[in-house]
Structures are given as structure tokens and as C-alpha cells.
Enzyme design. Structure first.
Site, PDB file in Angstrom:
ATOM      1  CB  SER A   2      33.103  82.253 -15.985  1.00  0.00           C
ATOM      2  OG  SER A   2      33.758  81.469 -16.963  1.00  0.00           O
ATOM      3  CE1 TYR A  19      37.765  83.759 -13.918  1.00  0.00           C
ATOM      4  CE2 TYR A  19      37.110  82.008 -15.421  1.00  0.00           C
ATOM      5  CZ  TYR A  19      37.013  83.307 -14.993  1.00  0.00           C
ATOM      6  OH  TYR A  19      36.158  84.179 -15.620  1.00  0.00           O
TER       7      TYR A  19
END
Length: 318
Positions: free
Chosen positions: A128, A152
């Protein structure tokens, strides 16, 4: 023909990838646990088309079941793994960080371990843009990593490190693909473009965190799938690639485009900034262009038009 395991293959990006792989003539094994992070019925719709294909197999189970994963790789003669399964969501990760350790870190290591035990030598990891954290855009893969601003993001960074380690130790050819704000048909219901579209179409307020100055590098799902397919064909020991559109758009401009496409007035409610959010993302895609031939084709206005068309039909069906 190759046999490819796609984890999270019933999700937004995964279902598009599985369909593309089938079109290219591959055998596709989709592993998804259909968890309740959002309505599992949405994923059932996502896989409906692929389920009609004779070269597609759906397994409903969890990447944390180590014996199951090893058995799948052994019995299917898997040539490559595309690991998309994850707990997503920056804000949610701040509330339940241990869940992200279990799924996004332990789950990734479990898959890598299964690959090395079964001599699977190609591994694609969905990372990501969040891993860049406090870096200043545009983001380059060789930039010194900033501080990750959410569990995350930290979990995705750890996943990359484990991919590098398993590549070094066991010769697994691993590519880590840093996705930048992916959107398009089947987008998760918690993501901004879909929540905005739903609210605007229903005449309700949309909620924007901060003063509206944040910007993102929005990337259409078909372009992301192009990048994944190219990474599967790459013959390198270990690489990290940005997969973005390399074109940052202000959130207020995004909302204006959505209002125009929906032909609706937009009502905005501003809320305080959220922990974990970063002010801007922008991908330098020079490396992906050079090594993968990656060249995003869908501009934001066209992509939003496609998404809105899909959403209106989807809403009518449901």
C-alpha cells in the site's frame, strides 16, 4: 497455462484479477474467508461470473489456517501466489491493531512459509501507498521510509520485509506492489468514492475529514490489474513497485466530479482530521514503467463515469 492462487480473490481487486487471469487462460484458485468486515453478500456477487468458469475454483477458508494453505498449494500444483487478502482500513487499524498483526503480518508469513515448503517460486504481495507514511510526495520506491502513521501501514511494511527475507533465504521471486487509492466497480462499501456516491445519489450529506485540502493518487482497478499481471511475468528476485496513476487530485475536485457525473447537488459536512490520515499521496511510477511496462490508461473523470454507471445498475439490482 499456469495455476495461480489468489488470496482475497472474492474482494474488490481480487475478483477483477481472477476474471482477467481466466481470460488469459490460467487456472485460478481463489481463497477467501468471506468475513463480515462488510456484507459477505457483496463478495458473493463479485465471484458470480468467475464461478461459471471451468478453470476457477473457490475455497472458502482462512489464510491463517496453515495446514489448509499448505495443502492447497501442494494439491493444486500452484505456480504463483497473488496475496491480496488483508484487513484493510487505516482508521479501523488504530482501533484494533492486534487484528492487523494476525491477518496482515502473520497471514503473509504463513503464505510465504507454505510457498517455500511447496517450492512455489513466484509471490506477489499487495502492499500500500500507506507504507510511505510521513514521506513527502511524489513517492519513490527507493526513498527512505517515513514513519508509518497507522498499524495498517506498519503491517504492510512488515509484509514487504518478510517478502524480501524469504526471497533471500529461499529464492522466492517476490514483487511487492504498493497500490495507490484503487477505485472502480465493486469497490468496498467503506471506501470514500463509494460512500460519497451513495450519499450524493440519496441526497444526503457527505463527510470530509479535515479542511478538504487532502489529495490522493486515485488509480482505476483495471490499471492495477494490468500491473499485477505484468509482475507475474517479471523474472526478478525481489522488487518493490508503485502502482498509481501519478496524478494527485484534491478531494474537493473529486467530490465535484462525482456531483457532475451523478447530476446531483453535493452537501458537505466537514469533520475533524482523523488519526492515521496523510495529507497527500502521489506515485512516482518510473520504475514500474521501466520494468513492468506499466502505463495507467484510465483518467479520473472516465473512471468515475464508469464507476457511477456500475453503481447505479448495481443499486437497482440490490
Amino acid at each position: 497455462m499456469s495455476s495461480i492462487l489468489v488470496t482475497g480473490g472474492a474482494g474488490f481487486i481480487g475478483s477483477h484479477l481472477c476474471e482477467r487471469l481466466l481470460l488469459l487462460g490460467h487456472e485460478v484458485l481463489c481463497l477467501d474467508n468471506f468475513n463480515n468486515s462488510y456484507d459477505p453478500a457483496i463478495k458473493r456477487c463479485n465471484v458470480a461470473k468467475a464461478l461459471r468458469h471451468s478453470h476457477y475454483r473457490l475455497v472458502e477458508d482462512d489464510i491463517l489456517d496453515e495446514s489448509l494453505v499448505r495443502g492447497l498449494l501442494k494439491s493444486s500444483g500452484t505456480d504463483a501466489v497473488v496475496h491480496l487478502a488483508a484487513l484493510a482500513g487505516v482508521r479501523r487499524s488504530i482501533l484494533t491493531p492486534l487484528d492487523y498483526v494476525d491477518v496482515d503480518i502473520k497471514g503473509t508469513v504463513s503464505l510465504l512459509e507454505a510457498c517455500q515448503k511447496n517450492n512455489v517460486k513466484k509471490f506477489i504481495f499487495a502492499s500500500s501507498s500507506s507504507v510511505y507514511g510521513t514521506c513527502r510526495p511524489p513517492f519513490r520506491e527507493d526513498a527512505a521510509p517515513g514513519a508509518q502513521t497507522s498499524p495498517y501501514a506498519a503491517a504492510k511494511h512488515c509484509g514487504e520485509l518478510y517478502c524480501r527475507t524469504y526471497s533471500l533465504l529461499y529464492g522466492i521471486k517476490a514483487s511487492c506492489l504498493r497500490f495507490f487509492t484503487v477505485y472502480g466497480p465493486r469497490q468496498r462499501p467503506d471506501m470514500a468514492i463509494r460512500t460519497f456516491t451513495k450519499a450524493i445519489s440519496e441526497g444526503r450529506d457527505i463527510f470530509i475529514y479535515g479542511d478538504g485540502s487532502s489529495s490522493r493518487d486515485y488509480t482505476y482497478v483495471d490499471d492495477i490489474v494490468d500491473g499485477i499481471i505484468a509482475a507475474l511475468d517479471l523474472d526478478r528476485e525481489f522488487e518493490i513497485f508503485n502502482l498509481g496513476n501519478s496524478n494527485t487530485v484534491n478531494i474537493m475536485n473529486l467530490v465535484e466530479i462525482l456531483g457532475n457525473k451523478l447530476k446531483k447537488e453535493v452537501h458537505i459536512c466537514f469533520l475533524p482530521e482523523q488519526q492515521g490520515d496523510v495529507p497527500a499521496t502521489c506515485a512516482d511510477i518510473g520504475k514500474a514503467a521501466g520494468l513492468l511496462g506499466y502505463s495507467p490508461k484510465v483518467k479520473l473523470e472516465e473512471g468515475i463515469e464508469r464507476f457511477v454507471g456500475w453503481y447505479m445498475n448495481y443499486s437497482d439490482e440490490r
